[in-house]
Design a protein around this motif. Structure first.
Motif, PDB file in Angstrom:
ATOM      1  N   TRP A 130      -1.953  -7.035  -9.466  1.00 53.47           N
ATOM      2  CA  TRP A 130      -2.955  -6.031  -9.805  1.00 53.47           C
ATOM      3  C   TRP A 130      -2.758  -4.802  -8.952  1.00 53.47           C
ATOM      4  N   GLN A 131      -3.032  -3.629  -9.535  1.00 49.53           N
ATOM      5  CA  GLN A 131      -3.011  -2.373  -8.790  1.00 49.53           C
ATOM      6  C   GLN A 131      -4.422  -1.803  -8.748  1.00 49.53           C
ATOM      7  N   TYR A 132      -4.781  -1.320  -7.577  1.00 50.05           N
ATOM      8  CA  TYR A 132      -6.075  -0.677  -7.366  1.00 50.05           C
ATOM      9  C   TYR A 132      -5.803   0.739  -6.886  1.00 50.05           C
ATOM     10  N   ASP A 133      -6.354   1.715  -7.612  1.00 53.03           N
ATOM     11  CA  ASP A 133      -6.093   3.115  -7.306  1.00 53.03           C
ATOM     12  C   ASP A 133      -7.201   3.734  -6.464  1.00 53.03           C
ATOM     13  N   LEU A 134      -6.804   4.758  -5.721  1.00 51.61           N
ATOM     14  CA  LEU A 134      -7.707   5.544  -4.871  1.00 51.61           C
ATOM     15  C   LEU A 134      -8.401   4.711  -3.800  1.00 51.61           C
TER      16      LEU A 134
ATOM     17  N   TYR B 116       0.846  -1.191   0.000  1.00 46.10           N
ATOM     18  CA  TYR B 116       0.000   0.000   0.000  1.00 46.10           C
ATOM     19  C   TYR B 116       0.879   1.237   0.000  1.00 46.10           C
ATOM     20  N   ASN B 117       0.627   2.122  -0.963  1.00 46.28           N
ATOM     21  CA  ASN B 117       1.329   3.386  -1.046  1.00 46.28           C
ATOM     22  C   ASN B 117       0.392   4.457  -0.501  1.00 46.28           C
ATOM     23  N   TYR B 118       0.733   5.014   0.647  1.00 49.26           N
ATOM     24  CA  TYR B 118      -0.132   5.985   1.329  1.00 49.26           C
ATOM     25  C   TYR B 118      -0.289   7.276   0.544  1.00 49.26           C
TER      26      TYR B 118
ATOM     27  N   LEU C 286      -3.147   0.378  -3.908  1.00 53.58           N
ATOM     28  CA  LEU C 286      -3.005  -0.962  -3.343  1.00 53.58           C
ATOM     29  C   LEU C 286      -2.539  -1.899  -4.450  1.00 53.58           C
ATOM     30  N   THR C 287      -1.426  -2.567  -4.227  1.00 48.18           N
ATOM     31  CA  THR C 287      -0.909  -3.553  -5.171  1.00 48.18           C
ATOM     32  C   THR C 287      -1.066  -4.920  -4.523  1.00 48.18           C
ATOM     33  N   VAL C 288      -1.638  -5.851  -5.279  1.00 52.13           N
ATOM     34  CA  VAL C 288      -1.972  -7.172  -4.750  1.00 52.13           C
ATOM     35  C   VAL C 288      -1.332  -8.247  -5.629  1.00 52.13           C
TER      36      VAL C 288
END
Length: 94
Positions: free
Chosen positions: A51-55, A33-35, A40-42
Motif C-alpha cells: 500500500w502507498q500512503y501519500d502526503l 519513505y520517499n522524502y 510511505l509505502t508499506v
C-alpha cells in the motif's frame, strides 16, 4: 516478540528514499519513505500486499519507525489518517 529494523537509504534521481525492513512485526514487513513525495509505502506481513500512503509528513514516518511497536504506531498515526491505495508492483508506478 521484540522488533528489529534493518534500514538503508537509497538515493534516486532527485529524491531520497529510506527503506526500513521490520523483523518481528505481525503487521508490517517493510516500510519505504520517499522524502520528496512524502509517500510511505508499506508491505503488510499477513497478506504481502503493498500500500502507498501519500502526503505523510516525515515526522510521522519518524514516529512510526522509532516506535517499539511499528504495527501499532502505523495503525495509530497513518491508517485512516492519510489516503492509501493498494498497488501492484508489477503494473503500477511506484
Amino acid at each position: 516478540m521484540e522488533q528489529a529494523i534493518q534500514e538503508t537509504t537509497r538515493l534516486e534521481p532527485k529524491s531520497a528514499v529510506r527503506v526500513v525492513k521490520v523483523v518481528g512485526s505481525h503487521v508490517v514487513t517493510s516500510l519505504e519513505y520517499n522524502y520528496d513525495k512524502q509517500r510511505l509505502t508499506v508491505v503488510f506481513a499477513k497478506t504481502g500486499s503493498v500500500w502507498q500512503y501519500d502526503l505523510v509528513p516525515a515526522e510521522i514516518f519518524g514516529i512510526v519507525v522509532s516506535s517499539s511497536s511499528i504495527g501499532a504506531a502505523f495503525n495509530k498515526y497513518v491508517r485512516g489518517n492519510y489516503d492509501g491505495a493498494r498497488i501492484n508492483l508489477l503494473t503500477d508506478t511506484v
